[in-house]
Design a protein around this motif. Structure first.
Motif, PDB file in Angstrom:
ATOM      1  N   GLY A  47      36.290  36.295  32.432  1.00 49.10           N
ATOM      2  CA  GLY A  47      37.058  35.268  32.695  1.00 49.10           C
ATOM      3  C   GLY A  47      37.058  35.416  34.621  1.00 49.10           C
ATOM      4  O   GLY A  47      36.937  35.654  35.744  1.00 49.10           O
ATOM      5  N   ARG A  48      37.814  37.080  34.377  1.00 49.18           N
ATOM      6  CA  ARG A  48      37.941  37.901  35.574  1.00 49.18           C
ATOM      7  C   ARG A  48      38.460  39.258  35.476  1.00 49.18           C
ATOM      8  O   ARG A  48      39.109  39.432  34.086  1.00 49.18           O
ATOM      9  CB  ARG A  48      39.442  37.747  36.318  1.00 49.18           C
ATOM     10  N   TYR A  49      38.027  40.278  35.971  1.00 46.31           N
ATOM     11  CA  TYR A  49      38.473  41.377  35.281  1.00 46.31           C
ATOM     12  C   TYR A  49      39.870  42.025  36.328  1.00 46.31           C
ATOM     13  O   TYR A  49      40.770  41.170  36.784  1.00 46.31           O
ATOM     14  CB  TYR A  49      38.115  42.269  36.806  1.00 46.31           C
ATOM     15  N   THR A  95      42.042  43.338  44.960  1.00 50.66           N
ATOM     16  CA  THR A  95      42.787  41.974  44.658  1.00 50.66           C
ATOM     17  C   THR A  95      44.007  41.661  44.733  1.00 50.66           C
ATOM     18  O   THR A  95      44.685  40.615  44.513  1.00 50.66           O
ATOM     19  CB  THR A  95      41.704  41.762  43.403  1.00 50.66           C
ATOM     20  N   TYR A  99      37.033  39.689  29.769  1.00 47.15           N
ATOM     21  CA  TYR A  99      36.443  39.897  31.482  1.00 47.15           C
ATOM     22  C   TYR A  99      36.181  39.767  31.848  1.00 47.15           C
ATOM     23  O   TYR A  99      36.264  39.466  33.217  1.00 47.15           O
ATOM     24  CB  TYR A  99      37.126  41.801  31.868  1.00 47.15           C
ATOM     25  N   THR A 117      43.036  43.027  37.940  1.00 50.49           N
ATOM     26  CA  THR A 117      43.408  43.534  39.424  1.00 50.49           C
ATOM     27  C   THR A 117      43.562  44.886  40.188  1.00 50.49           C
ATOM     28  O   THR A 117      43.515  45.500  39.448  1.00 50.49           O
ATOM     29  CB  THR A 117      44.952  42.653  39.885  1.00 50.49           C
TER      30      THR A 117
END
Lengths: 134, 562
Positions: free
Chosen positions: B83-85, B113, B81, B87
């Protein structure tokens, strides 16, 4: 003469597909010795009323979790009356807000069961309140 | 093949376990356990203790491996996570398209998001608001959509090239997706740039959710049409969300949810390959999944980990996929509606937080958290905000996203993951032996397996063998009602007016031609999607299009199994 076995119809009016409760109840009624007819989902009030008369049931249990009970439940009672079968007891259950209860009672729904009701409490209600039709 | 532990470690562990067992035998004479059998919410028996012996047969590289590597037990992304959580995607829809659009903008302002659409029952079943079947249902369980006109209101001021949108829609998925494509076109966004998901998973409808229209075989054919269309023209769209959520809500066990969902996935992949002749690697990367996160914390985490490993093997070995992205199982998670209680509804916030945490530790890509009042009605704005904040607290405050798959290597977690995988494979094999999922559905097999599990659970609740706080234990006699969202009856009246107005001003001749073309495509086997898009652009209604499907393919009726 042997006592007539009570016949119960479990019905899903409207477009709602949440049938977990309805099917569990159908099994519980069967296990308790009643004769059970389960309509399956997506029945119109007309289909339910006709089937109830045709199958000569003593009780119709309506289940609705979509919020459309306000139209669908009273409509079933109305149609049974039109068919001269207003001695069929109609009860209901599902996601039904407290504030809707009185309207449904006034429309002829005899009892309403909501989430958390135990199978025993429903079976007890039937035992204590349901008289087989003549 | 390297085993997980050295022989010395296993021997030592066995020795210690034996000693511990003696102590337990002694201790339980003095003070017996509270109950004889301890099991998950799915009634899977759990041991008192797990030790290295429970996973001594595992091979580290083969069975566990690294994140981003086959068999993806530890996740698809090598970076987790960081890089990004996942959505933050709240399932939302109520009343009219304008009501729902307002709720969507509120959620985006609050840090959501991605969008996720809940439709009302007429829309879900392919009926217009003016159908006699729709009486009393308009806008109650979600948003009412009859035509592209409504859809354009729904996505008003939503940047379709930036936000991804999920639509929980099944029999009429092709129609709603056509509306999304047409809306993008109107906004000047090319199809190659829109992203999102249509649920479009009919098999689980016959198995569990009961939103159906045509029989299974043609239903799957329409799905394959959408997969083909997406592969060619809408490459960022997930054309199916193969869903276990509803299977679980209908009362299945966690293993049944896992097995039936993945077996549904196999059925879709087979159909696309056989019917469309597509190479598996051309479309498999766009298949997505959707799981339930129920209240039994570890069971859910293990289910999600097992799902990734099973699917990786299925894709690699059964379908000979070569692209690693085809091996990925990407999934959305929703916390369990059926675990919530109408009694003491504020407790639902706690349940949802625990379930959401399980989803995150299971490695979900996307998450919906239920609102505390969803057991009573569509959620109020206030309760939705608490639910969204629950995810944000997990992501930003708790530190659970710091490291990837933090529970890996736990003797219990790995052992339960293995056990669930093993049980799922048995079901998959059984359904293979029946001739596939459509054949199994025709026999009523998955439906009755779920009905058995649901009935068993209800009896366990009634007999106090399982506890639901506020329902069969810790009951309070006086409950304060909480405010709930009401859908005004005028929503239906206004929707009827809008629909009549669209029908009045459209070019009816164009609609007739479009519907005739669609009918021909249904019969000839041509892809239905281009015809759906043309029809919605000309303001054909949802039901007019679905009536073509019903006419050509027939209607499915609920067999009413119990």
């Amino acid at each position: 003469m042997a006592e007539k076995r009570i016949r119960i119809m479990v019905a899903k009016p409207g477009l709602d597909g949440h049938d977990r409760g309805a099917r569990i109840l159908a099994r519980a009624f069967r296990d308790a010795g009643y004769e059970v007819i389960y309509t399956g989902c997506h029945q119109t009030p007309e289909q339910i009323a006709s089937a109830a008369v045709q199958e000569d049931v003593d009780l119709v249990g309506l289940s609705c979790l979509s919020g459309a009970h306000g139209y669908l439940f009273p409509r079933v009672v109305e149609l049974l009356k039109e068919k001269g079968a207003d001695d069929i007891t109609v009860i209901g259950g599902g996601i039904i807000p407290d504030q809707d209860f009185q309207k449904l009672y006034d429309a002829g729904i005899k009892e309403i069961f909501t989430p958390g009701a135990t199978l025993d409490s429903i079976l007890d209600w039937i035992k204590n309140n349901l008289k087989p039709r003549d | 093949m390297g085993s997980y532990f050295s022989e010395e470690t296993v021997n030592k562990s066995e020795e210690l376990t034996k000693k511990w067992e003696d102590e337990v035998a002694h201790a339980t004479v003095q003070s017996p356990d509270q109950k004889p059998r301890w099991s998950t919410v799915s009634d899977l028996e759990i041991k008192r203790l797990y030790t290295p012996e429970d996973i001594k047969e595992m091979d580290f590289a083969r069975d566990i491996g690294a994140p981003g590597e086959f068999p993806y037990l530890r996740g698809n992304q090598p970076t987790g996570y960081r890089g990004r959580y996942w959505t933050f995607r709240m399932f939302s829809g109520m009343g009219s398209a304008a009501d729902t659009n307002a709720r969507w903008h509120m959620l985006l302002r609050e840090g959501q998001t991605g969008l996720s659409t809940a439709f009302d029952f007429p829309t879900l079943m392919g009926y217009d608001t003016d159908s006699p079947n729709s009486r009393g249902e308009c806008g109650r369980c979600g948003v009412a959509i009859d035509t592209l006109d409504d859809f354009l209101t729904l996505v008003d001021k939503i940047p379709l090239d930036k936000v991804t949108t999920s639509m929980t829609i099944n029999p009429p998925a092709s129609v709603l997706w056509a509306m999304y494509c047409a809306a993008a076109d109107k906004k000047g966004v090319p199809l190659s740039r829109i992203g999102g998901t249509i649920q479009n998973d009919m098999l689980k409808e016959f198995i569990a959710q009961k939103t159906f229209m045509c029989p299974p075989e043609p239903s799957v054919r329409i799905i394959s049409d959408t997969v083909e269309f997406g592969t060619k023209y809408v490459p960022k769209w997930n054309t199916i969300s193969i869903s276990g959520y509803h299977i679980r809500e209908a009362g299945s066990t966690a293993v049944q949810e896992l097995a039936f969902t993945l077996r549904d996935g196999i059925e879709y992949v087979e159909d696309v390959i056989n019917r469309k002749g597509l190479d598996v690697d051309s479309f498999a990367p766009r298949l997505s999944f959707f799981f339930n996160s129920h209240i039994d914390f570890f069971e859910e985490i293990c289910k999600m980990r097992a799902a990734r490993r099973i699917w990786a093997h299925v894709m690699k070995e059964r379908f000979h996929a070569k692209n690693p992205r085809s091996w990925w199982l990407r999934f959305h998670t929703q916390t369990a509606g059926c675990s919530l209680t109408a009694q003491q509804p504020y407790n639902n916030v706690v349940r949802t937080a625990i379930e959401a945490l399980a989803g995150v530790l299971g490695g979900t890509q996307s998450l919906h958290t239920n609102s505390l009042d969803e057991v009573l009605a569509l959620p109020s704005e206030h309760s939705v905000q608490i639910a969204l904040r629950t995810q944000q607290i997990i992501a930003e405050e708790t530190g659970v996203a710091n490291t990837i798959d933090p529970l890996a290597g736990s003797w219990f977690i790995e052992s339960l993951t293995n056990k669930m995988e093993e049980e799922a494979w048995k079901y998959i094999q059984k359904i293979d032996d029946m001739g596939g999922m459509i054949a199994a559905i025709d026999k009523g097999f998955p439906q009755l397996e779920i009905a058995d599990a649901a009935y068993r659970f209800q009896q366990q609740i009634d007999h106090n063998e399982k506890v639901m706080v506020g329902v069969n234990k810790y009951v309070t006699s006086e409950e304060q009602p909480i405010p709930i969202l009401q859908i005004d009856e005028k929503v239906e009246k206004e929707q009827l007016k809008r629909l009549a107005e669209v029908k009045r001003r459209r070019d009816s001749r164009a609609v007739s031609v479009d519907l005739a073309n669609l009918k021909n495509a249904c019969k000839s086997g041509d892809n239905v999607m281009p015809h759906c898009i043309q029809a919605v652009k000309d303001m054909a209604t949802l039901q007019e299009i679905c009536d073509v499907y019903r006419e050509v393919f027939g209607e499915y009726r609920d067999p009413g199994l119990f």
